[in-house]
Design an enzyme around this catalytic site. Structure first.
Site, PDB file in Angstrom:
ATOM      1  N   LYS A  22       0.827  -1.211   0.000  1.00 29.69           N
ATOM      2  CA  LYS A  22       0.000   0.000   0.000  1.00 29.69           C
ATOM      3  C   LYS A  22       0.860   1.260   0.000  1.00 29.69           C
ATOM      4  O   LYS A  22       0.666   2.166  -0.809  1.00 29.69           O
ATOM      5  CB  LYS A  22      -0.904   0.003   1.241  1.00 29.69           C
ATOM      6  CG  LYS A  22      -1.669   1.299   1.455  1.00 29.69           C
ATOM      7  CD  LYS A  22      -2.467   1.295   2.729  1.00 29.69           C
ATOM      8  CE  LYS A  22      -1.674   1.719   3.939  1.00 29.69           C
ATOM      9  NZ  LYS A  22      -1.564   3.195   4.063  1.00 29.69           N
ATOM     10  N   ASN A  23       1.822   1.318   0.911  1.00 28.06           N
ATOM     11  CA  ASN A  23       2.605   2.539   1.070  1.00 28.06           C
ATOM     12  C   ASN A  23       3.540   2.803  -0.101  1.00 28.06           C
ATOM     13  O   ASN A  23       4.036   3.923  -0.258  1.00 28.06           O
ATOM     14  CB  ASN A  23       3.389   2.500   2.380  1.00 28.06           C
ATOM     15  CG  ASN A  23       2.486   2.620   3.593  1.00 28.06           C
ATOM     16  OD1 ASN A  23       1.373   3.134   3.498  1.00 28.06           O
ATOM     17  ND2 ASN A  23       2.950   2.132   4.731  1.00 28.06           N
ATOM     18  N   ARG A  92      -4.183  10.432   4.270  1.00 23.20           N
ATOM     19  CA  ARG A  92      -3.054  11.351   4.389  1.00 23.20           C
ATOM     20  C   ARG A  92      -2.126  11.313   3.178  1.00 23.20           C
ATOM     21  O   ARG A  92      -1.531  12.320   2.813  1.00 23.20           O
ATOM     22  CB  ARG A  92      -2.244  11.006   5.638  1.00 23.20           C
ATOM     23  CG  ARG A  92      -2.984  11.175   6.940  1.00 23.20           C
ATOM     24  CD  ARG A  92      -2.038  11.049   8.101  1.00 23.20           C
ATOM     25  NE  ARG A  92      -0.939  11.987   8.003  1.00 23.20           N
ATOM     26  CZ  ARG A  92      -1.007  13.265   8.325  1.00 23.20           C
ATOM     27  NH1 ARG A  92      -2.132  13.773   8.768  1.00 23.20           N
ATOM     28  NH2 ARG A  92       0.044  14.045   8.208  1.00 23.20           N
ATOM     29  N   CYS A 116      -5.745   8.591   9.301  1.00 24.97           N
ATOM     30  CA  CYS A 116      -5.900   7.861  10.555  1.00 24.97           C
ATOM     31  C   CYS A 116      -6.404   8.770  11.669  1.00 24.97           C
ATOM     32  O   CYS A 116      -6.093   9.953  11.724  1.00 24.97           O
ATOM     33  CB  CYS A 116      -4.569   7.220  10.970  1.00 24.97           C
ATOM     34  SG  CYS A 116      -4.121   5.812   9.941  1.00 24.97           S
ATOM     35  N   ARG A 121      -0.307  14.568  13.116  1.00 22.79           N
ATOM     36  CA  ARG A 121       0.777  14.144  12.226  1.00 22.79           C
ATOM     37  C   ARG A 121       1.024  15.302  11.264  1.00 22.79           C
ATOM     38  O   ARG A 121       0.508  15.327  10.157  1.00 22.79           O
ATOM     39  CB  ARG A 121       0.389  12.854  11.483  1.00 22.79           C
ATOM     40  CG  ARG A 121       0.064  11.722  12.431  1.00 22.79           C
ATOM     41  CD  ARG A 121      -0.532  10.527  11.733  1.00 22.79           C
ATOM     42  NE  ARG A 121       0.439   9.831  10.924  1.00 22.79           N
ATOM     43  CZ  ARG A 121       0.128   8.814  10.115  1.00 22.79           C
ATOM     44  NH1 ARG A 121      -1.111   8.407  10.015  1.00 22.79           N
ATOM     45  NH2 ARG A 121       1.065   8.204   9.407  1.00 22.79           N
ATOM     46  N   VAL A 123       2.265  18.243   8.666  1.00 21.14           N
ATOM     47  CA  VAL A 123       2.855  18.204   7.332  1.00 21.14           C
ATOM     48  C   VAL A 123       3.931  19.282   7.197  1.00 21.14           C
ATOM     49  O   VAL A 123       4.321  19.637   6.081  1.00 21.14           O
ATOM     50  CB  VAL A 123       1.765  18.386   6.247  1.00 21.14           C
ATOM     51  CG1 VAL A 123       0.813  17.198   6.267  1.00 21.14           C
ATOM     52  CG2 VAL A 123       1.006  19.692   6.461  1.00 21.14           C
ATOM     53  N   ASP A 124       4.429  19.771   8.322  1.00 20.46           N
ATOM     54  CA  ASP A 124       5.432  20.837   8.292  1.00 20.46           C
ATOM     55  C   ASP A 124       6.650  20.468   7.450  1.00 20.46           C
ATOM     56  O   ASP A 124       7.183  21.300   6.713  1.00 20.46           O
ATOM     57  CB  ASP A 124       5.905  21.162   9.718  1.00 20.46           C
ATOM     58  CG  ASP A 124       4.775  21.614  10.622  1.00 20.46           C
ATOM     59  OD1 ASP A 124       3.613  21.508  10.196  1.00 20.46           O
ATOM     60  OD2 ASP A 124       5.060  22.056  11.744  1.00 20.46           O
ATOM     61  N   LEU A 125       7.115  19.210   7.569  1.00 13.57           N
ATOM     62  CA  LEU A 125       8.325  18.809   6.849  1.00 13.57           C
ATOM     63  C   LEU A 125       8.104  18.870   5.340  1.00 13.57           C
ATOM     64  O   LEU A 125       9.012  19.240   4.584  1.00 13.57           O
ATOM     65  CB  LEU A 125       8.766  17.412   7.273  1.00 13.57           C
ATOM     66  CG  LEU A 125       9.201  17.245   8.738  1.00 13.57           C
ATOM     67  CD1 LEU A 125       9.580  15.800   9.026  1.00 13.57           C
ATOM     68  CD2 LEU A 125      10.381  18.167   9.063  1.00 13.57           C
ATOM     69  N   ASP A 304       4.129   0.598  12.281  1.00 10.33           N
ATOM     70  CA  ASP A 304       2.930  -0.018  11.711  1.00 10.33           C
ATOM     71  C   ASP A 304       2.734  -1.471  12.145  1.00 10.33           C
ATOM     72  O   ASP A 304       1.716  -2.087  11.804  1.00 10.33           O
ATOM     73  CB  ASP A 304       2.969   0.049  10.181  1.00 10.33           C
ATOM     74  CG  ASP A 304       2.531   1.399   9.650  1.00 10.33           C
ATOM     75  OD1 ASP A 304       2.053   2.227  10.445  1.00 10.33           O
ATOM     76  OD2 ASP A 304       2.650   1.632   8.431  1.00 10.33           O
ATOM     77  N   ARG A 396      -8.637  -0.199   4.035  1.00 18.12           N
ATOM     78  CA  ARG A 396      -7.693   0.783   3.495  1.00 18.12           C
ATOM     79  C   ARG A 396      -6.356   0.138   3.156  1.00 18.12           C
ATOM     80  O   ARG A 396      -5.672   0.583   2.234  1.00 18.12           O
ATOM     81  CB  ARG A 396      -7.456   1.908   4.515  1.00 18.12           C
ATOM     82  CG  ARG A 396      -8.618   2.878   4.696  1.00 18.12           C
ATOM     83  CD  ARG A 396      -8.215   4.007   5.631  1.00 18.12           C
ATOM     84  NE  ARG A 396      -6.939   4.551   5.231  1.00 18.12           N
ATOM     85  CZ  ARG A 396      -5.944   4.853   6.064  1.00 18.12           C
ATOM     86  NH1 ARG A 396      -6.086   4.657   7.358  1.00 18.12           N
ATOM     87  NH2 ARG A 396      -4.821   5.358   5.606  1.00 18.12           N
TER      88      ARG A 396
END
Length: 420
Positions: A22-23, A92, A116, A121, A123-125, A304, A396
């Protein structure tokens, strides 16, 4: 709405094939935005998240077709550079379109992501990385809006390795002018595959699999085909299914090198393993030994797999300590496991798991993807009937998990329900 009904106590045995990751595929799909043309992504898992990402791409103007685990993507008619809230809130990984859109078209408007249900979590990065490449970024009514006439190479150092931010910056920088250096980059197999896919499209990237990735921008890329790597988290989940039920299971079409940390912990727990190039056989011991685990970035023990490991440790002969260092508050599954009879105490980012002789079936509720997996695993070993609600979470990231478990001898099936 649907739920899983599980009658526990069956020792699992047999063979199961692992689906595509998935990822990985969720990063490969947005990468097709970087060059106009037709792509084929083989070994694509049939998952809710893949459907969501397909809808995001369709919204942008991409033609997407899925058949027989082959995803065919045509990006010749990209016409809209926006990923709307209605879709991004579901997943996400939708933020992955940010890098390729601003990298190729100089503009992107992407909703702040959902996904999730546990913990912040940020998203600054992602945003800081895109800014370093020369984009102007603003937050406007819940959207990330990025603009750039032309991105340029930069040195980007992440305070902590981030799979999503590494992937996004890598996709943004392949068409940038000059050299980009990503320091403290993620080393996960999914990032390595994304980089290799970009290279097959004509990108110049070195250092994949290390903490320093160098990208030399090129003028243009071309379409390519790719086969999704096996899902290492699904592989680990099915190995634990064999272990927790006292069974003997063989997983096939996997890459054991991608989840060595999990294999080592399973051996520590007393399991017998036979590891090949593309398969792993596991045979459970008479009793599971307690084993402490601390989650870490790859190649450490994956966050995970934390929920599934706690499920296994809940029936171990002794006490184990599970420390979560990636997402400190990722313990929404614990109260539900306690409903099944587990003895678990959480203190900040540490779970103390005191193994019990048996779990007992009950009605439980999924709160996120991996929590769902842990509840199914516990239900497989619990006495009597377990009902798992909100199983849309599991869909998912696991392809027809109940059918695969049924082939191993599990008593598990779907039922319609009005309960939420």
């Amino acid at each position: 709405m649907e739920k899983f009904v599980i009658i526990g106590g069956k020792k699992l045995s047999g063979e199961v094939e692992i689906s595509g990751a998935k990822n990985s595929v969720l990063a490969l799909m947005p990468a097709t935005l970087l060059a106009s043309g037709t792509y084929k992504i083989y070994n694509t898992p049939d998952l809710r998240d893949v459907k969501t990402m397909s809808q995001v791409l369709i919204e942008i103007g991409v033609n997407v077709n899925f058949e027989n685990h082959i995803l065919t993507i045509n990006t010749e008619n990209v016409s809209k550079y926006e990923a709307p809230y209605e879709l991004v809130k579901k997943m996400r990984a939708s933020i992955y379109v940010l890098g390729p859109l601003v990298g190729r078209f100089g503009y992107a408007k992407v909703s702040l992501p959902g996904g999730c249900a546990w913990g912040p979590r940020p998203v600054d990065l992602h945003i800081e990385g895109i800014k370093k490449l020369g984009a102007e970024v603003e937050l406007d009514s819940g959207y990330i809006v990025a603009r750039a006439k032309k991105l340029h190479g930069a040195k980007i150092h992440f305070d902590k390795p981030s799979v999503g931010a590494t992937g996004n910056v890598m996709m943004a920088s392949v068409l940038a002018k000059g050299i980009t250096l990503i320091e403290n980059a993620a080393k996960e197999p999914e990032i390595v595959q994304l980089g290799e896919f970009l290279i097959s499209m004509g990108a110049k990237i070195t250092g994949l699999g290390t903490d320093t990735i160098e990208i030399e921008g090129v003028d243009e890329l071309k379409p390519a085909d790719v086969t999704t790597i096996p899902d290492r988290i699904e592989a680990g989940t099915f190995l634990i299914a064999g272990a927790i039920t006292g069974g003997k299971v063989k997983i096939k079409k996997c890459n054991p090198k991608h989840f060595e940390a999990v294999l080592l912990k399973l051996e520590d727990a007393g399991c017998y393993l036979n590891v090949g190039d593309d398969f792993v056989e596991i045979e459970a011991p008479d009793e599971i030994k307690p084993v402490d685990v601390t989650t870490a970035v790859y190649p450490g023990f994956p966050t995970d797999m934390q929920a599934q490991w706690i499920a296994l440790m809940s029936i171990a002969n002794g006490t184990s300590v599970v420390t979560e260092t990636i997402f400190y508050d990722r313990f929404k599954h614990v109260p539900e496991l306690v409903r099944l009879g587990a003895d678990i105490e959480v203190n900040e980012n540490v779970a103390i798991v005191r193994g019990v002789r048996k779990l007992k079936g009950a009605k439980v509720m999924s709160t996120d993807l991996r929590a769902s997996a842990s509840l199914i695993l516990a239900g497989l070993v619990a006495e009597g009937k377990t009902e798992v609600l909100r199983i849309y979470h599991i869909d998912r990231g696991y392809e027809r998990i109940e059918e695969k478990l049924q082939r191993l001898g599990a008593q598990i099936w779907r039922e319609k329900t009005d309960e939420y």
